[in-house]
Design a protein around this motif. Sequence first.
Motif, PDB file in Angstrom:
ATOM      1  N   ALA A 101       0.806  -1.221   0.000  1.00  0.00           N
ATOM      2  CA  ALA A 101       0.000   0.000   0.000  1.00  0.00           C
ATOM      3  C   ALA A 101       0.838   1.269   0.000  1.00  0.00           C
ATOM      4  O   ALA A 101       0.522   2.230  -0.719  1.00  0.00           O
ATOM      5  N   VAL A 102       1.930   1.302   0.781  1.00  0.00           N
ATOM      6  CA  VAL A 102       2.670   2.558   0.955  1.00  0.00           C
ATOM      7  C   VAL A 102       4.161   2.414   0.722  1.00  0.00           C
ATOM      8  O   VAL A 102       4.877   3.422   0.741  1.00  0.00           O
ATOM      9  N   ARG A 105       8.314   0.547  -4.704  1.00  0.00           N
ATOM     10  CA  ARG A 105       7.906  -0.463  -5.676  1.00  0.00           C
ATOM     11  C   ARG A 105       8.721  -1.751  -5.532  1.00  0.00           C
ATOM     12  O   ARG A 105       8.191  -2.847  -5.634  1.00  0.00           O
ATOM     13  N   TRP A 106      10.039  -1.621  -5.316  1.00  0.00           N
ATOM     14  CA  TRP A 106      10.852  -2.829  -5.175  1.00  0.00           C
ATOM     15  C   TRP A 106      10.418  -3.615  -3.948  1.00  0.00           C
ATOM     16  O   TRP A 106      10.399  -4.858  -3.962  1.00  0.00           O
ATOM     17  N   ALA A 107      10.073  -2.908  -2.863  1.00  0.00           N
ATOM     18  CA  ALA A 107       9.627  -3.581  -1.646  1.00  0.00           C
ATOM     19  C   ALA A 107       8.292  -4.279  -1.871  1.00  0.00           C
ATOM     20  O   ALA A 107       8.053  -5.376  -1.341  1.00  0.00           O
ATOM     21  N   SER A 108       7.406  -3.649  -2.655  1.00  0.00           N
ATOM     22  CA  SER A 108       6.121  -4.279  -2.936  1.00  0.00           C
ATOM     23  C   SER A 108       6.307  -5.579  -3.717  1.00  0.00           C
ATOM     24  O   SER A 108       5.670  -6.594  -3.409  1.00  0.00           O
ATOM     25  N   ARG A 109       7.197  -5.555  -4.709  1.00  0.00           N
ATOM     26  CA  ARG A 109       7.449  -6.782  -5.474  1.00  0.00           C
ATOM     27  C   ARG A 109       8.092  -7.855  -4.593  1.00  0.00           C
ATOM     28  O   ARG A 109       7.762  -9.051  -4.687  1.00  0.00           O
ATOM     29  N   LEU A 149      -3.956 -12.276  -1.154  1.00  0.00           N
ATOM     30  CA  LEU A 149      -5.050 -11.324  -0.932  1.00  0.00           C
ATOM     31  C   LEU A 149      -4.558 -10.071  -0.215  1.00  0.00           C
ATOM     32  O   LEU A 149      -4.997  -8.956  -0.520  1.00  0.00           O
ATOM     33  N   ALA A 150      -3.644 -10.253   0.748  1.00  0.00           N
ATOM     34  CA  ALA A 150      -3.105  -9.095   1.466  1.00  0.00           C
ATOM     35  C   ALA A 150      -2.367  -8.167   0.507  1.00  0.00           C
ATOM     36  O   ALA A 150      -2.519  -6.932   0.564  1.00  0.00           O
ATOM     37  N   SER A 156      -4.288  -2.346  -4.328  1.00  0.00           N
ATOM     38  CA  SER A 156      -5.492  -1.602  -4.729  1.00  0.00           C
ATOM     39  C   SER A 156      -5.643  -0.324  -3.924  1.00  0.00           C
ATOM     40  O   SER A 156      -6.077   0.707  -4.460  1.00  0.00           O
ATOM     41  N   ILE A 157      -5.278  -0.380  -2.649  1.00  0.00           N
ATOM     42  CA  ILE A 157      -5.307   0.845  -1.828  1.00  0.00           C
ATOM     43  C   ILE A 157      -4.311   1.861  -2.366  1.00  0.00           C
ATOM     44  O   ILE A 157      -4.598   3.066  -2.434  1.00  0.00           O
TER      45      ILE A 157
END
Length: 400
Positions: A101-102, A105-109, A149-150, A156-157
């Motif tokens: 969510a916050v 980008r590298w951390a999200s992947r 799902l998380a 999406s947020i």
Amino acid sequence: MQRLYDFLRRHPTWVDGFWALVLFGISVVGGVATQEDTGTDLPALVVPVTVLLCVALTLRRRMPEKMLLLAALVGVAQLALDVAPIPANFAMLVIVYTVAAVGARWASRFALVGGLCAAPMAQIRWPEFQTSVAGNIALAIFQTVPFALAWVLGDSIRTRRAYFAQLEERAARLEKEREAQSKVAVAAERARIARELHDVVAHNVSVMVVQADGAAYVLDSAPDQAKKALETISSTGRQALAEMRRLLGVLRTGEHQETGEYVPQPDVRQIEDLVEQCRVSGLPVDFRIEGTPRPLPSGVELTAYRIVQEALTNTRKHGGPHAGASVRLVYFDDGLGLLVEDDGKGAPQELYEEGGPDGQGHGLIGMRERVGMVGGTLDAGPRPGGGFRISALLPLKPAH
């Protein structure tokens, strides 16, 4: 209740810390029991693992990337030290959501890949011996779904926040553009009214001054001429007042306007009356029309009238007592040509080049502004043989 809600929104770390304490208590009790059931001799490792995961949960919003790496290291340590899953591992789901969510980008992947790998690796490390291989695979897939799902929910947020931020930025930009356009419109309207006032006042007052001087000069020797001059002053003053009332009516659009109080905008047909008025005031003017007269756009007609008016006013002001003028209107297929010349002394150079000092020369500036608004061209300057010359070409199509 609202105050409590506002307080919690201002201190999100305190909220995360509270839930971390709850998770710590559940994990310690449940983790020790789990380790004893599995027969391992390392129940003491449950506490540091739980503490680290709870710290990651507490600081997830302040340092999402660092807490993701901490949770990943704790997970690897659990696999290496054979610390079976405990309730504190729920913090990994929350961290995956937070980073999606916050976080960067590298951390999200990284969180997505790690979350998808966590459940299969745990199932391989601690398989269910009473379950078949297919059952263990099904369990691994089932346990992977919450991580997926998380991450999807967090992403999406992020997208929604970015969308709303873009909308807010666009709204702020549009508001600034509207303010800028309003300022430009106000400035343009002020300039237009200033041009109209200048044209009305300069022309009519100059006529009144010339007539007043003439009346004073012949008052004793030729009373009839003095009377005629005074009548011209009176009619010119009324005309100036009528045009000024029309301009005031533009500013007072919400007020009641009596019938006949304001005069219409001058047009090309009234140039002949303007020339005749100048002749009466003592300025000889030769007026000619070439081509076939026809109706023109209102902006072009008003511009043509004001150019001739200002040019003749300048002749009276700067041409000297014996100056004469000529006005020539030429109707082309695609426009209207204007040529106003005089044989007087001409205006000082600074008046037609830079507008002049001390607020002088605004008439020529107004001419250029008017011609530019209709997409035309203007040439103003001294004649080679003496006097002054103003030439303008006004197209019939508006400028784009």
